[in-house]
Scaffold this motif. Structure first.
Motif, mmCIF file in Angstrom:
data_model
loop_
_atom_site.group_PDB
_atom_site.id
_atom_site.type_symbol
_atom_site.label_atom_id
_atom_site.label_comp_id
_atom_site.label_asym_id
_atom_site.label_seq_id
_atom_site.Cartn_x
_atom_site.Cartn_y
_atom_site.Cartn_z
ATOM 1 N N UNK A 29 19.180 -69.360 -52.809
ATOM 2 C CA UNK A 29 17.761 -69.716 -52.839
ATOM 3 C C UNK A 29 16.934 -68.433 -52.886
ATOM 4 N N UNK A 30 15.693 -68.534 -53.278
ATOM 5 C CA UNK A 30 14.806 -67.359 -53.304
ATOM 6 C C UNK A 30 14.678 -66.756 -51.912
ATOM 7 N N UNK A 31 14.624 -67.593 -50.878
ATOM 8 C CA UNK A 31 14.539 -67.084 -49.499
ATOM 9 C C UNK A 31 15.785 -66.290 -49.129
ATOM 10 N N UNK A 32 16.959 -66.806 -49.484
ATOM 11 C CA UNK A 32 18.196 -66.091 -49.170
ATOM 12 C C UNK A 32 18.322 -64.808 -49.994
ATOM 13 N N UNK A 35 16.175 -57.328 -48.569
ATOM 14 C CA UNK A 35 15.576 -56.570 -47.470
ATOM 15 C C UNK A 35 16.581 -55.681 -46.731
ATOM 16 N N UNK A 36 17.857 -55.786 -47.051
ATOM 17 C CA UNK A 36 18.881 -55.021 -46.334
ATOM 18 C C UNK A 36 18.896 -53.552 -46.755
ATOM 19 N N UNK A 47 28.287 -60.790 -46.474
ATOM 20 C CA UNK A 47 27.070 -60.228 -45.902
ATOM 21 C C UNK A 47 26.406 -61.321 -45.072
ATOM 22 N N UNK A 48 26.133 -60.983 -43.844
ATOM 23 C CA UNK A 48 25.449 -61.867 -42.906
ATOM 24 C C UNK A 48 24.120 -61.187 -42.587
ATOM 25 N N UNK A 49 23.036 -61.581 -43.271
ATOM 26 C CA UNK A 49 21.772 -60.837 -43.165
ATOM 27 C C UNK A 49 21.267 -60.603 -41.741
#
Length: 113
Positions: free
Chosen positions: A35-38, A44-45, A72-74
Motif C-alpha cells: 500500500x502507499x502507506x507501507x 522513511x528508513x 524489513x520490519x519498519x
C-alpha cells in the motif's frame, strides 16, 4: 517487505550489483504491491548509499537463517541501534508467519538508547 534466498547466502555480504541481479526484481515487485502507506514506511528508513528501496532493504533487514528469510520490519528498524545492546531481536519461523520480536535484556531507562 521480505525475500527468501538460497541456502547459505548472507544477502548483506554480497555486493549491490550481485544483489540487484539475483534478488532485486522480485523484491521491487513486492515493494510496488505494498500500500502507499507501507511504501512510505519503507521510504522513511535509513540507508547507507543512494537511498533506493534495495539500499534501505539491505540496511534494515532482519534475518532468520534457518528459513533463509530476510525481512524489513519498519517499526523495529526505527529502534535506535547501540553498540552496547540492551535488547535482542529474532524472527519466528515460517509457521509463525515470520513475526519479529524484540526483548529487553537489561533495564532501559527513559530516553536511553
Amino acid at each position: 517487505l521480505f525475500m527468501t534466498s538460497e541456502i547459505g547466502i548472507d544477502i548483506r555480504s554480497i555486493d549491490v550489483k550481485q544483489f540487484e541481479t539475483k534478488f532485486a526484481k522480485p523484491l521491487i515487485q513486492r515493494y510496488k504491491d505494498l500500500t502507499k502507506d507501507d511504501q512510505a514506511k519503507i521510504n522513511a528508513l535509513s540507508h547507507k548509499h543512494e537511498g533506493s528501496v534495495l539500499d534501505k532493504f539491505l540496511n534494515n533487514c532482519l534475518t532468520n537463517e534457518e528459513n533463509n528469510f530476510d525481512g524489513v520490519y519498519p517499526q523495529i528498524a526505527r529502534i535506535n541501534h547501540e553498540c552496547d545492546a540492551n535488547a535482542i531481536q529474532w524472527i519466528l519461523p515460517k509457521d509463525k508467519k515470520f513475526n519479529a520480536r524484540i526483548m529487553a535484556i537489561k533495564n532501559i531507562k527513559k530516553d536511553e538508547e
